[in-house]
Design a protein around this motif. Structure first.
Motif, PDB file in Angstrom:
ATOM      1  N   ALA A   1       0.832  -1.202   0.000  1.00 16.64           N
ATOM      2  CA  ALA A   1       0.000   0.000   0.000  1.00 16.64           C
ATOM      3  C   ALA A   1       0.868   1.254   0.000  1.00 16.64           C
ATOM      4  N   GLN A   2       1.969   1.201   0.737  1.00 16.91           N
ATOM      5  CA  GLN A   2       2.888   2.340   0.776  1.00 16.91           C
ATOM      6  C   GLN A   2       3.531   2.557  -0.585  1.00 16.91           C
ATOM      7  N   GLU A   3       3.889   1.466  -1.270  1.00 15.35           N
ATOM      8  CA  GLU A   3       4.454   1.589  -2.616  1.00 15.35           C
ATOM      9  C   GLU A   3       3.472   2.258  -3.570  1.00 15.35           C
ATOM     10  N   LEU A   4       2.204   1.975  -3.374  1.00 18.11           N
ATOM     11  CA  LEU A   4       1.170   2.543  -4.231  1.00 18.11           C
ATOM     12  C   LEU A   4       0.803   3.970  -3.844  1.00 18.11           C
ATOM     13  N   GLY A   5       1.313   4.414  -2.695  1.00 21.01           N
ATOM     14  CA  GLY A   5       0.923   5.719  -2.188  1.00 21.01           C
ATOM     15  C   GLY A   5      -0.546   5.759  -1.828  1.00 21.01           C
ATOM     16  N   ALA A   6      -1.072   4.624  -1.343  1.00 20.89           N
ATOM     17  CA  ALA A   6      -2.501   4.518  -1.049  1.00 20.89           C
ATOM     18  C   ALA A   6      -2.921   5.522   0.015  1.00 20.89           C
ATOM     19  N   SER A   7      -4.034   6.202  -0.250  1.00 17.09           N
ATOM     20  CA  SER A   7      -4.558   7.187   0.691  1.00 17.09           C
ATOM     21  C   SER A   7      -5.298   6.530   1.850  1.00 17.09           C
ATOM     22  N   LEU A   8      -5.826   5.345   1.588  1.00 18.09           N
ATOM     23  CA  LEU A   8      -6.558   4.586   2.595  1.00 18.09           C
ATOM     24  C   LEU A   8      -6.004   3.172   2.645  1.00 18.09           C
ATOM     25  N   CYS A   9      -5.813   2.650   3.832  1.00 19.05           N
ATOM     26  CA  CYS A   9      -5.377   1.271   4.003  1.00 19.05           C
ATOM     27  C   CYS A   9      -6.067   0.750   5.258  1.00 19.05           C
ATOM     28  N   LEU A  10      -7.018  -0.153   5.045  1.00 20.89           N
ATOM     29  CA  LEU A  10      -7.915  -0.536   6.130  1.00 20.89           C
ATOM     30  C   LEU A  10      -8.132  -2.044   6.179  1.00 20.89           C
ATOM     31  N   PRO A  11      -8.508  -2.572   7.353  1.00 21.33           N
ATOM     32  CA  PRO A  11      -8.833  -3.999   7.443  1.00 21.33           C
ATOM     33  C   PRO A  11     -10.193  -4.276   6.820  1.00 21.33           C
ATOM     34  N   LEU A  12     -10.312  -5.412   6.137  1.00 19.74           N
ATOM     35  CA  LEU A  12     -11.604  -5.798   5.587  1.00 19.74           C
ATOM     36  C   LEU A  12     -11.711  -7.311   5.450  1.00 19.74           C
ATOM     37  N   ASP A  13     -12.465  -7.888   6.335  1.00 20.45           N
ATOM     38  CA  ASP A  13     -12.935  -9.259   6.207  1.00 20.45           C
ATOM     39  C   ASP A  13     -14.399  -9.130   5.804  1.00 20.45           C
ATOM     40  N   VAL A  14     -14.736  -9.530   4.577  1.00 22.45           N
ATOM     41  CA  VAL A  14     -16.093  -9.277   4.074  1.00 22.45           C
ATOM     42  C   VAL A  14     -17.162 -10.050   4.837  1.00 22.45           C
TER      43      VAL A  14
END
Length: 257
Positions: free
Chosen positions: A55-68
Motif C-alpha cells: 500500500a505504501q508503494e502505491l501511495g494509497a490514501s486509505l489502508c484498512l482492514p476488511l474481512d467481508v
C-alpha cells in the motif's frame, strides 16, 4: 505513468491484495500507473504485514482492514471513503474463498455450510460492496470482479468454485442492468490459470497450468501483469461503453473448451 490509460483524478478501492503474486496487486499497479488514487484493504492481522508495504508503494490514501464476513468492517471501509474522498470512481473485487475439504471433493458432496460460505465470500460480497459503492459513485463508475473459465465450463479439480463463479458472473450481469442508469458499469475479468496463492489450493494445479499453456492459441503463459492493464482500461473513461461482460485474459484458451 501509463499514458495510454488516463485515470487522473479518479479514486478507487482495491480489495484482494494478499502479496506480490496477487491479481489485485498487478491491477493496483496498473491503476496507479494510470494516475488513480487508491484505497486498499488487508484481510486480517496475518495479512497486514504483507499488504501495508505494498500500500505504501502505491501511495494509497486509505489502508484498512476488511474481512467481508464482518459487516461492521465493510461498513467502516465505505464510511472512511465517504469521509476522506466523498465519492468513489471504481471498485475492484478480487476475492474468493472455499473451505479446503469442500473444494477438494466432488461438487455433489460439498457441505451446505461450505457452499454457503464460498458463495457469501466469493459472490454475495460483490453485491454488498456494490450496494455501498452505489451512492458514492455520484459521477458514475466502474465495478470490476474476477472470475475464471470454470464458471461456464467444467474444469477438472475446480470443484465447487465452478458454480460459485457462475453465480458471480450472473450477479455481474444483473448489477450491470440495475446500476446502468446511474452510469455505473459492472464487468468480470476471467484470467487463465495463474500462479497465485489462491490457486495453490486447487488440487493438481500445476498440471492445469501446463495444459493451459500448451493448448491456448497464443501458446504462452498468462501472468498477473497481463490482467492489470485490462482492469485499468475498464476503470477508465475509455471503457465507458462496456458493461455486463466477462472479458477473457487467457491467451484464447476459452475458445477451445
Amino acid at each position: 505513468m501509463n499514458t495510454l490509460i488516463n485515470l487522473q483524478g479518479k479514486r478507487g478501492l482495491v480489495v484482494g491484495i494478499a502479496n506480490r503474486q496477487s491479481i489485485a496487486w498487478a491491477c493496483a499497479q496498473a491503476l496507479r500507473e494510470g494516475g488513480a488514487e487508491l484505497g486498499v484493504t488487508w484481510l486480517n492481522d496475518k495479512a497486514r504485514p504483507h499488504v501495508e508495504p505494498l500500500a505504501q508503494e502505491l501511495g494509497a490514501s486509505l489502508c484498512l482492514p476488511l474481512d467481508v464476513e464482518d459487516d461492521a468492517q465493510l461498513a467502516a471501509v465505505f464510511e472512511a471513503i465517504a469521509q476522506q474522498w466523498g465519492q468513489l470512481d471504481f471498485l475492484l473485487h478480487s476475492i474468493a474463498f472455499a473451505p479446503k475439504d469442500d473444494l477438494h471433493g466432488r461438487v455433489v458432496d460439498c457441505s451446505r455450510e461450505g457452499f454457503a460460505r464460498a458463495m457469501d465470500v466469493s459472490c454475495h460480497s460483490l453485491l454488498r460492496m456494490a450496494r455501498l459503492a452505489e451512492p458514492l459513485m455520484v459521477n458514475g463508475g466502474s465495478i470490476i470482479t474476477m472470475s475464471y473459465l470454470g464458471a461456464e465450463e467444467v474444469i477438472p479439480q475446480y470443484g465447487m468454485m465452478g458454480p460459485v463463479k457462475a453465480a458471480l458472473e450472473a450477479a455481474t450481469r444483473y448489477l450491470a442492468v440495475e446500476l446502468g442508469a446511474r452510469g455505473i458499469r459492472v464487468n468480470a475479468i476471467s484470467p487463465g490459470p495463474l500462479s497465485t496463492r489462491a490457486a495453490s489450493g486447487i488440487a493438481h494445479f500445476d498440471q492445469l497450468l501446463q495444459d493451459a499453456n500448451q493448448r491456448a492459441p497464443l501458446h504462452r503463459p498468462v501472468g498477473i501483469a497481463d490482467v492489470g492493464p485490462l482492469c485499468a482500461f475498464l476503470a477508465s473513461d475509455a471503457g465507458q461503453a462496456i458493461t455486463g461482460g466477462t472479458l477473457y485474459v487467457d491467451g484464447g484458451l476459452h475458445l477451445l473448451n
